[in-house]
Design a protein around this motif. Structure first.
Motif, mmCIF file in Angstrom:
data_model
loop_
_atom_site.group_PDB
_atom_site.id
_atom_site.type_symbol
_atom_site.label_atom_id
_atom_site.label_comp_id
_atom_site.label_asym_id
_atom_site.label_seq_id
_atom_site.Cartn_x
_atom_site.Cartn_y
_atom_site.Cartn_z
ATOM 1 N N SER A 32 0.859 -1.010 0.001
ATOM 2 C CA SER A 32 0.300 0.031 -0.153
ATOM 3 C C SER A 32 1.171 1.155 -0.281
ATOM 4 N N PRO A 33 0.288 2.547 -1.266
ATOM 5 C CA PRO A 33 1.613 3.309 -1.059
ATOM 6 C C PRO A 33 1.290 4.384 0.240
ATOM 7 N N LEU A 34 2.175 4.829 0.763
ATOM 8 C CA LEU A 34 1.996 6.094 1.851
ATOM 9 C C LEU A 34 2.830 7.156 1.057
ATOM 10 N N VAL A 35 1.333 8.184 0.801
ATOM 11 C CA VAL A 35 2.544 9.604 1.036
ATOM 12 C C VAL A 35 2.353 10.524 1.195
ATOM 13 N N ILE A 36 3.160 11.515 1.904
ATOM 14 C CA ILE A 36 2.740 12.282 2.736
ATOM 15 C C ILE A 36 3.523 13.606 2.203
ATOM 16 N N ALA A 37 2.846 14.613 1.566
ATOM 17 C CA ALA A 37 2.751 15.215 1.156
ATOM 18 C C ALA A 37 3.509 16.966 2.494
ATOM 19 N N CYS A 38 4.255 17.251 1.301
ATOM 20 C CA CYS A 38 4.579 18.985 2.342
ATOM 21 C C CYS A 38 3.480 19.683 3.108
ATOM 22 N N ASP A 39 3.935 20.121 3.637
ATOM 23 C CA ASP A 39 2.594 20.319 4.236
ATOM 24 C C ASP A 39 3.080 21.808 4.426
ATOM 25 N N ALA A 40 3.612 22.573 3.828
ATOM 26 C CA ALA A 40 4.424 24.338 3.887
ATOM 27 C C ALA A 40 4.051 24.589 2.685
ATOM 28 N N PRO A 41 4.262 26.490 2.710
ATOM 29 C CA PRO A 41 4.241 26.921 1.439
ATOM 30 C C PRO A 41 4.934 26.182 0.466
ATOM 31 N N PRO A 42 3.917 26.419 -0.906
ATOM 32 C CA PRO A 42 5.290 25.979 -1.773
ATOM 33 C C PRO A 42 6.477 26.815 -1.468
ATOM 34 N N SER A 43 7.060 26.574 -2.262
ATOM 35 C CA SER A 43 9.323 26.957 -1.696
ATOM 36 C C SER A 43 9.839 25.483 -2.220
ATOM 37 N N TRP A 44 11.269 26.496 -2.850
ATOM 38 C CA TRP A 44 12.062 26.159 -3.820
ATOM 39 C C TRP A 44 13.256 25.985 -2.732
ATOM 40 N N GLU A 45 13.113 26.151 -1.903
ATOM 41 C CA GLU A 45 14.278 25.671 -0.618
ATOM 42 C C GLU A 45 13.765 24.133 -0.203
ATOM 43 N N PHE A 46 13.833 23.201 -0.828
ATOM 44 C CA PHE A 46 13.629 21.667 -0.783
ATOM 45 C C PHE A 46 14.769 21.312 0.507
ATOM 46 N N GLU A 47 15.694 21.961 1.219
ATOM 47 C CA GLU A 47 16.647 21.331 2.205
ATOM 48 C C GLU A 47 16.086 21.880 3.363
ATOM 49 N N ARG A 48 15.688 23.017 3.617
ATOM 50 C CA ARG A 48 15.171 24.164 4.425
ATOM 51 C C ARG A 48 13.374 23.621 4.216
ATOM 52 N N LEU A 49 12.821 22.700 3.263
ATOM 53 C CA LEU A 49 11.367 22.125 3.583
ATOM 54 C C LEU A 49 11.402 20.889 4.673
ATOM 55 N N GLY A 50 12.674 20.088 3.539
ATOM 56 C CA GLY A 50 12.710 18.656 4.147
ATOM 57 C C GLY A 50 13.149 18.573 5.318
ATOM 58 N N TYR A 51 13.824 19.021 6.035
ATOM 59 C CA TYR A 51 14.340 19.244 7.357
ATOM 60 C C TYR A 51 12.912 19.246 8.404
ATOM 61 N N GLU A 52 12.469 20.631 7.530
ATOM 62 C CA GLU A 52 10.936 20.948 8.768
ATOM 63 C C GLU A 52 10.345 19.693 9.192
ATOM 64 N N GLN A 53 10.213 19.440 7.349
ATOM 65 C CA GLN A 53 9.090 17.649 7.680
ATOM 66 C C GLN A 53 9.736 17.164 8.180
ATOM 67 N N MET A 54 10.753 16.523 8.425
ATOM 68 C CA MET A 54 11.217 15.239 9.433
ATOM 69 C C MET A 54 10.883 15.855 10.682
ATOM 70 N N ASN A 55 10.744 16.732 11.402
ATOM 71 C CA ASN A 55 11.074 17.502 12.233
ATOM 72 C C ASN A 55 9.497 17.353 12.801
ATOM 73 N N HIS A 56 9.027 17.765 12.036
ATOM 74 C CA HIS A 56 7.476 17.867 11.979
ATOM 75 C C HIS A 56 6.882 16.437 12.512
#
Length: 344
Positions: free
Chosen positions: A212-236
């Protein structure tokens, strides 16, 4: 002995004893002028510090040899790599690359289009910004000159060279499923079309593998700052009580870097060896992927071929002799290669 300085092409032509058109022909292609003329020009060149203003000369032509290269950002090493390869290809074929970044801002993409048209570029190689682009900006460019797109296709069905995201994501999902726990997909904001393709391929491949696939969408506003988004998503995710699985597949390597940093900060051991808490994989083979700690398992896009085929397609469109044009496909989709490293 100081070398002689000439202020203009006209002055230099007089010193060589040739006409201005003959001098221009020499700088375009020395083989186009007689040997005795060529030797005369080169003798004066050796005694001077003269350099022709190629940019200005190209602008004065009806059809210039300037080629525009427009990308969303030069902060992304993937674009840096491909643009560098495109520039080398163009210069090797006698064209002058004019590279502009829109800095991921729609108004600057529109401004970049106006700039390229004012410079009379003969054609352009473009990585579209996707959903954030202003439709009429690229439309204006395509109505004026030949265009080839790379990385993400345009909404105008223009010639395109890019990665086979269905193949590449399927390959890494299959590897992760067969080497350990099936992966959870950490998505990024869908800024360009290839992001949708990666998410769809993940879900389809998981189903084919019997999971069963499990996709976790990024819940932050759209941005090209992918490193920051990855860090914040993992912390979340960690703050909510833990991860939904022990294998994470990130939509791109830059997002994976951020996720790895947050996991490390939380005391998790990343890797495929016994005793590790989590496996993390990415996509693109970012130039720093092999130097991450641990080194990142990923899919390597064929950047050299993307650059070479983009240039080939554009120059074919620019061929003024219709009989000399090659029959080429409207799109070239290239497979990526699995690179297994220590992270998964």
């Amino acid at each position: 002995m100081a070398k002689k300085t000439y202020r203009s092409m006209d002055d230099f032509a007089v010193a060589c004893g040739v006409s201005r058109p003959t001098l221009s022909k020499y700088f375009d292609d020395p083989s186009q002028v007689k040997e005795v003329t060529r030797k005369s020009i080169e003798a004066v060149l050796k005694k001077s510090n003269f350099e022709p203003n190629l940019f200005a000369r190209h602008l004065n032509r009806k059809r210039t040899k300037n080629i525009g290269i427009l990308v969303p950002t030069m902060a992304d090493p993937f674009y840096v790599q491909v643009v560098s390869l495109i520039e080398i290809e163009l210069r090797g074929k006698g064209y002058w690359p004019v590279q502009i970044s829109s800095h991921t801002r729609p108004e600057l993409e529109e401004e970049a289009v106006r700039t390229l048209l004012s410079l009379k570029v003969a054609g352009a190689i473009v990585a579209p910004m996707g959903n954030s682009s202003r439709k009429f900006a690229l439309e204006r460019l395509k109505d004026a000159i030949p265009i080839v797109c790379f990385d993400s296709p345009s909404r105008f069905n223009l010639p395109f060279v890019g990665n086979d995201n269905a193949q590449s994501v399927a390959a890494i999902v299959q590897y992760l499923c067969r080497s350990g726990e099936p992966p959870v997909f950490l998505d990024v904001p869908h800024l360009v079309e290839n992001t949708n393709e990666r998410t769809e391929s993940y879900s389809a491949t998981m189903a084919r593998e019997g999971h069963s696939p499990l996709v976790i969408a990024c819940d932050a506003p759209p941005s090209w700052e992918f490193e920051r988004l990855g860090y914040e998503q993992m912390n979340h995710l960690l703050a909510k009580g833990g991860l939904p699985g022990k294998t994470l597949l990130c939509a791109n390597d830059r997002f994976a870097f951020g996720a790895m940093a947050a996991a490390f900060a939380a005391g998790l051991k990343i890797g495929r060896a016994d005793g590790c808490d989590i496996r993390i994989a990415g996509h693109d083979d970012h130039p720093l992927s092999r130097y991450a700690c641990p080194s990142l398992t990923t899919m390597a896009q064929n950047a050299p071929e993307i650059a070479a085929r983009s240039v080939e397609m554009l120059l074919n469109l620019l061929d003024e002799d219709a009989a000399g044009r090659k029959a080429m496909p409207n799109s070239v989709i290239l497979e990526a290669t699995l690179v297994m490293r220590d992270s998964a």
